[in-house]
Design a protein around this motif. Structure first.
Motif, PDB file in Angstrom:
ATOM      1  N   ALA A   1       0.829  -1.211   0.000  1.00  0.00           N
ATOM      2  CA  ALA A   1       0.000   0.000   0.000  1.00  0.00           C
ATOM      3  C   ALA A   1       0.864   1.262   0.000  1.00  0.00           C
ATOM      4  O   ALA A   1       0.564   2.236  -0.691  1.00  0.00           O
ATOM      5  CB  ALA A   1      -0.935   0.000   1.209  1.00  0.00           C
ATOM      6  N   LEU A   2       1.937   1.244   0.766  1.00  0.00           N
ATOM      7  CA  LEU A   2       2.805   2.424   0.821  1.00  0.00           C
ATOM      8  C   LEU A   2       3.569   2.611  -0.482  1.00  0.00           C
ATOM      9  O   LEU A   2       3.786   3.735  -0.933  1.00  0.00           O
ATOM     10  CB  LEU A   2       3.781   2.308   2.002  1.00  0.00           C
ATOM     11  CG  LEU A   2       3.356   2.953   3.333  1.00  0.00           C
ATOM     12  CD1 LEU A   2       3.162   4.452   3.170  1.00  0.00           C
ATOM     13  CD2 LEU A   2       2.099   2.342   3.904  1.00  0.00           C
ATOM     14  N   ILE A   3       3.945   1.496  -1.114  1.00  0.00           N
ATOM     15  CA  ILE A   3       4.653   1.595  -2.393  1.00  0.00           C
ATOM     16  C   ILE A   3       3.725   2.213  -3.443  1.00  0.00           C
ATOM     17  O   ILE A   3       4.136   3.055  -4.240  1.00  0.00           O
ATOM     18  CB  ILE A   3       5.177   0.205  -2.849  1.00  0.00           C
ATOM     19  CG1 ILE A   3       6.330  -0.218  -1.920  1.00  0.00           C
ATOM     20  CG2 ILE A   3       5.642   0.222  -4.307  1.00  0.00           C
ATOM     21  CD1 ILE A   3       6.767  -1.653  -2.061  1.00  0.00           C
ATOM     22  N   ARG A   4       2.432   1.839  -3.387  1.00  0.00           N
ATOM     23  CA  ARG A   4       1.465   2.414  -4.338  1.00  0.00           C
ATOM     24  C   ARG A   4       1.363   3.929  -4.188  1.00  0.00           C
ATOM     25  O   ARG A   4       1.060   4.637  -5.137  1.00  0.00           O
ATOM     26  CB  ARG A   4       0.084   1.768  -4.151  1.00  0.00           C
ATOM     27  CG  ARG A   4      -0.041   0.395  -4.828  1.00  0.00           C
ATOM     28  CD  ARG A   4      -1.497  -0.035  -4.935  1.00  0.00           C
ATOM     29  NE  ARG A   4      -2.121  -0.273  -3.646  1.00  0.00           N
ATOM     30  CZ  ARG A   4      -2.045  -1.427  -2.980  1.00  0.00           C
ATOM     31  NH1 ARG A   4      -1.374  -2.452  -3.487  1.00  0.00           N
ATOM     32  NH2 ARG A   4      -2.631  -1.579  -1.807  1.00  0.00           N
TER      33      ARG A   4
ATOM     34  N   THR B   1       7.258   4.310   1.196  1.00  0.00           N
ATOM     35  CA  THR B   1       7.743   3.036   1.694  1.00  0.00           C
ATOM     36  C   THR B   1       7.296   2.882   3.141  1.00  0.00           C
ATOM     37  O   THR B   1       7.177   3.873   3.862  1.00  0.00           O
ATOM     38  CB  THR B   1       9.283   2.960   1.599  1.00  0.00           C
ATOM     39  OG1 THR B   1       9.729   1.742   2.204  1.00  0.00           O
ATOM     40  CG2 THR B   1       9.954   4.117   2.332  1.00  0.00           C
ATOM     41  N   LEU B   2       7.061   1.637   3.543  1.00  0.00           N
ATOM     42  CA  LEU B   2       6.755   1.400   4.952  1.00  0.00           C
ATOM     43  C   LEU B   2       8.057   1.343   5.743  1.00  0.00           C
ATOM     44  O   LEU B   2       8.105   1.607   6.944  1.00  0.00           O
ATOM     45  CB  LEU B   2       5.958   0.094   5.095  1.00  0.00           C
ATOM     46  CG  LEU B   2       5.450  -0.304   6.467  1.00  0.00           C
ATOM     47  CD1 LEU B   2       4.738   0.841   7.153  1.00  0.00           C
ATOM     48  CD2 LEU B   2       4.528  -1.498   6.360  1.00  0.00           C
ATOM     49  N   GLY B   3       9.126   1.018   4.997  1.00  0.00           N
ATOM     50  CA  GLY B   3      10.460   1.039   5.597  1.00  0.00           C
ATOM     51  C   GLY B   3      10.543   0.198   6.848  1.00  0.00           C
ATOM     52  O   GLY B   3      10.094  -0.948   6.887  1.00  0.00           O
ATOM     53  N   HIS B   4      11.091   0.789   7.871  1.00  0.00           N
ATOM     54  CA  HIS B   4      11.335   0.103   9.135  1.00  0.00           C
ATOM     55  C   HIS B   4      10.164   0.336  10.106  1.00  0.00           C
ATOM     56  O   HIS B   4      10.253   0.013  11.282  1.00  0.00           O
ATOM     57  CB  HIS B   4      12.657   0.643   9.694  1.00  0.00           C
ATOM     58  CG  HIS B   4      13.182  -0.069  10.896  1.00  0.00           C
ATOM     59  ND1 HIS B   4      13.179  -1.436  11.014  1.00  0.00           N
ATOM     60  CD2 HIS B   4      13.737   0.397  12.035  1.00  0.00           C
ATOM     61  CE1 HIS B   4      13.720  -1.762  12.191  1.00  0.00           C
ATOM     62  NE2 HIS B   4      14.060  -0.677  12.828  1.00  0.00           N
ATOM     63  N   GLY B   5       9.079   0.931   9.598  1.00  0.00           N
ATOM     64  CA  GLY B   5       7.877   1.076  10.414  1.00  0.00           C
ATOM     65  C   GLY B   5       7.792   2.350  11.236  1.00  0.00           C
ATOM     66  O   GLY B   5       7.038   2.418  12.196  1.00  0.00           O
ATOM     67  N   GLY B   6       8.550   3.352  10.854  1.00  0.00           N
ATOM     68  CA  GLY B   6       8.515   4.623  11.581  1.00  0.00           C
ATOM     69  C   GLY B   6       7.417   5.527  11.042  1.00  0.00           C
ATOM     70  O   GLY B   6       7.244   5.651   9.836  1.00  0.00           O
ATOM     71  N   VAL B   7       6.660   6.138  11.943  1.00  0.00           N
ATOM     72  CA  VAL B   7       5.599   7.067  11.561  1.00  0.00           C
ATOM     73  C   VAL B   7       5.830   8.371  12.330  1.00  0.00           C
ATOM     74  O   VAL B   7       5.726   8.388  13.558  1.00  0.00           O
ATOM     75  CB  VAL B   7       4.212   6.482  11.910  1.00  0.00           C
ATOM     76  CG1 VAL B   7       3.108   7.494  11.626  1.00  0.00           C
ATOM     77  CG2 VAL B   7       3.958   5.190  11.139  1.00  0.00           C
ATOM     78  N   VAL B   8       6.198   9.436  11.606  1.00  0.00           N
ATOM     79  CA  VAL B   8       6.492  10.712  12.260  1.00  0.00           C
ATOM     80  C   VAL B   8       5.396  11.723  11.919  1.00  0.00           C
ATOM     81  O   VAL B   8       5.119  11.965  10.748  1.00  0.00           O
ATOM     82  CB  VAL B   8       7.873  11.259  11.837  1.00  0.00           C
ATOM     83  CG1 VAL B   8       8.156  12.598  12.511  1.00  0.00           C
ATOM     84  CG2 VAL B   8       8.969  10.260  12.177  1.00  0.00           C
ATOM     85  N   VAL B   9       4.784  12.274  12.952  1.00  0.00           N
ATOM     86  CA  VAL B   9       3.651  13.169  12.771  1.00  0.00           C
ATOM     87  C   VAL B   9       4.092  14.631  12.901  1.00  0.00           C
ATOM     88  O   VAL B   9       4.890  14.972  13.768  1.00  0.00           O
ATOM     89  CB  VAL B   9       2.559  12.851  13.822  1.00  0.00           C
ATOM     90  CG1 VAL B   9       1.366  13.775  13.683  1.00  0.00           C
ATOM     91  CG2 VAL B   9       2.120  11.387  13.695  1.00  0.00           C
ATOM     92  N   PHE B  10       3.559  15.477  12.022  1.00  0.00           N
ATOM     93  CA  PHE B  10       3.834  16.917  12.060  1.00  0.00           C
ATOM     94  C   PHE B  10       2.513  17.671  12.188  1.00  0.00           C
ATOM     95  O   PHE B  10       1.532  17.316  11.542  1.00  0.00           O
ATOM     96  CB  PHE B  10       4.512  17.379  10.761  1.00  0.00           C
ATOM     97  CG  PHE B  10       5.894  16.820  10.561  1.00  0.00           C
ATOM     98  CD1 PHE B  10       6.070  15.525  10.096  1.00  0.00           C
ATOM     99  CD2 PHE B  10       7.020  17.575  10.830  1.00  0.00           C
ATOM    100  CE1 PHE B  10       7.343  14.998   9.912  1.00  0.00           C
ATOM    101  CE2 PHE B  10       8.294  17.063  10.651  1.00  0.00           C
ATOM    102  CZ  PHE B  10       8.458  15.771  10.187  1.00  0.00           C
ATOM    103  N   ASP B  11       2.487  18.719  12.980  1.00  0.00           N
ATOM    104  CA  ASP B  11       1.272  19.532  13.052  1.00  0.00           C
ATOM    105  C   ASP B  11       1.302  20.633  11.989  1.00  0.00           C
ATOM    106  O   ASP B  11       2.223  20.689  11.169  1.00  0.00           O
ATOM    107  CB  ASP B  11       1.043  20.067  14.481  1.00  0.00           C
ATOM    108  CG  ASP B  11       2.007  21.188  14.854  1.00  0.00           C
ATOM    109  OD1 ASP B  11       2.746  21.697  13.978  1.00  0.00           O
ATOM    110  OD2 ASP B  11       2.018  21.567  16.038  1.00  0.00           O
TER     111      ASP B  11
END
Lengths: 152, 511
Positions: B402-405, B409-419
């Motif tokens: 899904a991320l490649i589409r 990339t899903l990579g190593h599974g890191g999710v960084v949120v920005f406001d």
């Protein structure tokens, strides 16, 4: 007493795979890799001086001149950016009157950026020599610095 | 005897765990209490760190975030018996953030004493290896293949296929290398695993050695993790004393040696071939592939090189069987992924679950939105080389395909949120700056392209995003993407172009 370059080199077997362990040891003992150590390291591993110089300059951890004072490494990667790392390092520079990668006016601290300390869920993060600090707000900086200064 | 748990994890320590530990011990002594302070890994609820747990008759009760000044009042409130206190969080197993996870790789992390081999074995540790020791190499590889496990470092390559290549390679000397150079911002699962359940990684490496016929393993750990170096060094020694690795693994004929090596601050050394160069004592410059490391890797010998989480997921596959592991997940993404939720997030930490959760559920339901309380503007998934996603993409399912589409990339599974205070033009600029700083220099599109890209984005910010400038940037990104050997050069365009495409308003010249 400062250990000699020769003594440090002699502790490692002469295989090239020992290069990083040796350089780490020297960096930690002498706070840099002295230029006159380069030919000795090269001879030890049967390499050219250029190859050794290449390795030393490739890695951020190895310095060609001594790191002065305590080393403050402020995380400047994305997760810490999202919670104010950019303004934090500016505030730190103004408190210590120095530039990033430079030494404070009193010679007590060197400020460097670092790209991730793995404290991404509790940023902004920084490391003073080996000690980790999370949730570092600009307000907390002065207290944190004076606590670090009074250690030893 | 009162059994109290306090993490030795870096995040807990950075939040003051050592001062809390000292306070607890002196307070217990002062009150004449028989208290045993055990050091566990972090449960991954980082906003509660340092999180204290106490063993009561009703199970483990958690308190946090504890500060040294609150220690006295915790004793006053009879926390030893689960007493009520403002820091009371409740029974650990009932905590919302933990209850909804599916912990396989991190099953023991936080639960057991990190450096107790007895505790490790009492919670299933070493049983996977014991089973593998009775199996033929071919059957071990088949089990991993059947589990559907893919590399958790970022590339998501099927682990069984990699192992089989190394197994079939003819050589007297083969190696297992663990990639613990976790340099991606927003990721910390390798660190947490190595600090919280270090024996699990060792067990996974020994199984890999059995599978491919290797008797030597290296762990390449980044120097930015001094606490991990310390904890893991102690774990290696303890594990050797208990026969988990060494001359006769768990009393068998199998010999497996391990060595910990420390990186030196190069991001590219997280790329497998650069890591091998670095282990050999050279500049961490990427190698061209083929040959694959599985055929010709460390010192030119067949080498299995896997990420920490990949290797640490192996023991449970052998303990519970491939079919058990495979049941989790969806499509071609099987098993679980330890997601790492960080940045501007209220409840950040580690969340292990089967593939298939949506970003929105993760960020809104479990993460509680931004820490600042402002609206989410962008989310970067998969580290510094991952694409920035906008709020309209939060319903994306977290699996590799899904991320490649989405061009990420899903990579190593890191999710960084920005406001909404983030300036995406600055984030695009940073992506190029980081690439310029960390490029190993082998490929011109990356080495020179990153510098040109940085100059171009600076110009674009200062003088306006004209069509000719953005076209030039796109052109440059295409050259970098198609002309670089590794992900550093080829994927830096992902954060740059996603910022430009999804947040064009940030690139409009303000004069």
């Amino acid at each position: 007493m400062t250990r000699s370059v020769e003594e440090i080199i002699s502790r490692f077997p002469p295989q090239q795979e020992q290069m990083l362990p040796l350089l780490h040891e020297m960096q930690s003992a002498l706070r840099h890799i002295p230029s006159d150590a380069v030919p000795l390291i090269a001879a030890h591993f049967n390499l050219s001086r250029a190859e050794v110089h290449g390795v030393i300059t490739y890695y951020h951890d190895f310095h060609q001149s001594p790191v002065r004072g305590r080393r403050i490494r402020v995380c400047m990667a994305e997760a810490c950016q999202s919670v104010g790392a950019r303004s934090l390092i500016k505030r730190l520079e103004s408190i210590l009157q120095c530039q990033t990668n430079g030494c404070s006016a009193d010679g007590q601290y060197t400020v460097e950026p670092v790209y991730c300390l793995g404290l991404c869920a509790c940023g902004p993060a920084m490391m003073v020599d080996g000690s980790l600090h999370a949730r570092v707000s600009e307000d907390r900086l002065p207290g944190l610095l004076s606590a670090e200064t009074s250690r030893d | 005897m009162i059994n109290v748990y306090l993490p030795l994890d870096s995040a807990a320590r950075a939040c003051g765990a050592e001062a809390v530990a000292a306070g607890i011990l002196s307070e217990a002594k002062r009150r004449g209490l028989n208290l045993h302070l055990r050091r566990n890994g972090s449960r991954g609820m980082v906003w509660c760190e340092p999180m204290l747990e106490v063993q009561t008759q009703q199970g483990r009760i958690a308190y946090g975030p504890v500060t040294p000044s609150k220690v006295g009042s915790l004793f006053d409130a009879d926390f030893q018996n689960g007493g009520v206190h403002p820091l009371y969080l409740g029974p650990v197993d009932d905590l919302f953030f933990l209850k909804h996870q599916q912990r396989l790789t991190f099953a023991r992390v936080g639960k057991t004493e990190a450096l107790s081999f007895q505790d490790y074995c009492a919670h299933g540790g070493s049983s996977g290896l014991r089973r593998a020791l009775t199996m033929a190499p071919e059957a071990i590889v088949q089990e991993v293949t059947d589990s559907g496990l893919r590399g958790r470092g970022g590339a998501a390559f099927p682990t069984g296929v990699k192992w089989n290549t190394a197994r079939l390679a003819q050589s007297d000397q083969k190696y297992v290398v663990c990639n613990a150079d976790e340099g991606d911002s927003g990721t910390f699962s390798d660190r947490m695993l190595m600090e919280g359940d270090p024996f699990c990684l060792i067990e996974g490496m020994v199984i890999a050695g059995l599978a491919v016929g290797a008797n030597k393993g290296y762990i390449y750990l980044r120097s930015e993790y001094p606490n991990t170096v310390d904890v893991f060094t102690r774990a290696l020694e303890l594990a050797k004393n208990h026969g988990l690795w060494g001359r006769n693994v768990l009393g068998s004929e199998f010999k497996f040696e391990l060595e910990l090596r420390i990186g030196a601050g190069s991001y590219v050394c997280g790329e497998e071939t650069a890591l091998l160069e670095s282990l050999e004592g050279k500049r961490g410059v990427v190698r061209a592939k083929p040959p694959l490391p599985a055929a010709s890797g460390l010192f030119g010998q067949p080498t299995v090189i896997n990420n920490v989480i990949t290797l640490a997921s192996v023991p449970i596959i052998f303990e519970r069987g491939a079919a058990f592991y495979r049941e989790f997940g969806l499509g071609r993404s099987r098993g679980t992924l330890p997601l790492q939720l960080s940045g501007n997030i209220r409840y950040g930490g580690l969340f292990e679950t089967a593939f298939g959760l949506t970003l929105r559920t993760l960020i809104e339901d479990f993460g509680g939105g931004t820490r600042s309380g402002r609206p989410v503007k962008a989310v970067q998934v998969g580290g510094p080389l991952g694409a920035y996603l906008g709020v309209d993409e939060l319903d994306t399912v977290l699996d590799y395909e899904a991320l490649i589409r989405l061009g990420g990339t899903l990579g190593h599974g890191g999710v960084v949120v920005f406001d909404d205070t983030v300036d995406m033009a600055q984030q695009a600029l940073y992506a190029m700056e980081f690439c310029a700083l960390e490029s190993c220099g082998k490929c011109t599109p990356c080495r020179v392209g990153a510098v040109r890209g940085k100059e171009l984005i600076e110009e674009l910010i200062e003088q306006g995003a004209t069509v000719s400038r953005t076209d030039l940037l796109r052109d440059l990104c295409q050259v970098m993407a198609s002309g670089s050997l590794c992900a550093m050069g080829s994927m830096t365009p992902a954060p740059v172009l996603s910022a430009l495409d999804k947040f064009p308003q940030d690139f409009i010249h303000q004069s």
